[in-house]
Design an enzyme around this catalytic site. Sequence first.
Site, short mmCIF file in Angstrom:
data_model
loop_
_atom_site.label_atom_id
_atom_site.label_comp_id
_atom_site.label_asym_id
_atom_site.label_seq_id
_atom_site.Cartn_x
_atom_site.Cartn_y
_atom_site.Cartn_z
N GLY A 55 0.57 -1.27 -0.04
CA GLY A 55 0.00 0.15 0.23
C GLY A 55 0.89 0.98 0.02
N ASN A 56 2.12 0.94 0.77
CA ASN A 56 3.29 2.38 0.15
C ASN A 56 3.83 2.28 -0.67
OD1 ASN A 56 4.24 0.11 0.77
ND2 ASN A 56 3.74 0.53 3.56
N LYS A 64 -10.61 -8.67 11.13
CA LYS A 64 -9.36 -7.60 11.28
C LYS A 64 -9.99 -6.25 11.40
CE LYS A 64 -6.54 -6.17 7.50
NZ LYS A 64 -4.87 -6.56 7.75
N LYS A 110 -3.43 -9.13 0.95
CA LYS A 110 -2.52 -9.57 -0.91
C LYS A 110 -1.48 -10.28 -0.97
CE LYS A 110 0.80 -5.74 -1.55
NZ LYS A 110 1.43 -6.52 -0.12
N LYS A 137 3.83 -11.42 4.18
CA LYS A 137 5.26 -11.47 3.63
C LYS A 137 5.72 -12.62 3.60
CE LYS A 137 5.03 -6.86 4.08
NZ LYS A 137 3.88 -6.21 3.07
#
Lengths: 309, 309
Positions: free
Chosen positions: B13-14, B131, B210, B272
């Site tokens: 997102g960054n 979440k 994601k 990740k």
Amino acid sequence: MANGPIILIALGGNALIKKGQAGTAEQQFKNLELPMNQIARLSRKYKIVITHGNGPQVGNLLLQQESCSEVPKMPLEIIGAMTQGQIGYMLESSLDTALMEIGITEEQQFVTLITYVVVDENDEGFKNPTKPIGPTYTEQPARGLPYNMVRTDRGLRRVVASPKPQTIVERREIKKLIDMDFIVICGGGGGIPVIRQNRKFRGVEAVIDKDLASSVLAREIEAAAFVIASDVPGAGVNWGSQNQKILGKVSLSQVQQYAREGQFPAGSMGPKVEAVMDFYKATGQRGIICHLEDIEHAIEGNAGTEITT
Amino acid sequence: MANGPIILIALGGNALIKKGQAGTAEQQFKNLELPMNQIARLSRKYKIVITHGNGPQVGNLLLQQESCSEVPKMPLEIIGAMTQGQIGYMLESSLDTALMEIGITEEQQFVTLITYVVVDENDEGFKNPTKPIGPTYTEQPARGLPYNMVRTDRGLRRVVASPKPQTIVERREIKKLIDMDFIVICGGGGGIPVIRQNRKFRGVEAVIDKDLASSVLAREIEAAAFVIASDVPGAGVNWGSQNQKILGKVSLSQVQQYAREGQFPAGSMGPKVEAVMDFYKATGQRGIICHLEDIEHAIEGNAGTEITT
């Protein structure tokens, strides 16, 4: 999986939100059943491309972003991109259900593409923006806003340009996907308007007539038929008089005559008629205006207004 | 136009909104220059697929729709679809500029696809949603809302499930487009979550990690490398101690050991690491975590955390 001719079907905004509806997700999904069931059946015989309007959805997003000072406002081309995602998802989802019901889900692939449309930065529309969008403001809150405004009965509204669509940026991608037998959903809201600067594109604050943009795309992908489906059964003439009628098969010269007489109001039937005339003039292929209920009948030649020689 | 191996690059997102930024359109376009310039150069040697997060964009849309009572609220899967359109457009637009600057616009085609991800309706996540998403509510306004809520320092927040991604619905379409040398932008926000009911799909209120979804897609399109790029240079261990370090090349068994020790926090580095481990385990191909600045270096083998034997 059809190897038949290409048909481009341009769905009016009312395929999703009917007049008087607030436009909940449930309403939009329900409304889509009617056109999507027909399109699913048509996909057996034709290669299908679907385009769609986005007026009410853009209006809703603009209202929401005006109501919320915490979140940075997005420019109109990004709002347009959002509606392409939103409506593309709803169309795909409805199409998936419709295909499943007739037993051809697995073999039929489909995609939704984010689509741009090129406009001319010197288009007359940019000099004199006339298309009202978004919420109605009262005098005071409207004062600080960096928009062109127009005065309406209910207050002030922002106006933007509605330049002529010139070419669909993704025309080659769309054509390739059609050739590979994908049903392609694209050109939402007429496309995200961009202008060419050198060799790159830049988004602009404008709205595009989705029928005119769909007409350009229908030409560019060499469609055998271009169908505009909305909540009217065709182009009407002599409205309000004893001779009022919906046109059926009508010659280009006759329709041009009606257009000169001002029979087709700007902003509603006007651009639809212009879109099918442009398509027919450029290609000699079928240009049809019909009701959402009549898409199949219209393609069979039994409903709607169709330009002929 | 590359005929090289396939690389899937998952942008955090960054890549669009940096920490502390409000996230104006200008900021997002500016931030995209760094990753997109690299991706444009990489497209000369590799077939590229780009996925991306959508957390802040979803949060902003939820805030906006909570602020506006006039417009029907859209369910989370439609908000997700909107962000796929929005971010897809911004990525395409930035990529177009980056390709133009190195002189390969015309011959390189790219598309943004609306993408679904299938989840299991019996996923544990649905039983215990954890979440947090959207705005923080105070006690009173939160009372009438039909959401699961969690209490935070600042107030109440809505929580939704984050089920495991199982398969990307458009995997075959994406693979075909890659084979045709398109750069494909897809899988935004991990995909729009759907569950299978009979043979059709139904959207569900959930958010998808994601990185985990990108890992599934990387496997499904047979990527030769899967790169997760965000604002950290790699997976760190022993953080806060004298032995703290960013992992470089690291064996699967070593990384599994660190994971068991709880070195990788859930909700940030945890998924990740899990995503690249899953990919490596399933395929034996390269799984890399790197900084947005280092995408090219990481693919050359000179930056980031990379799982090895």
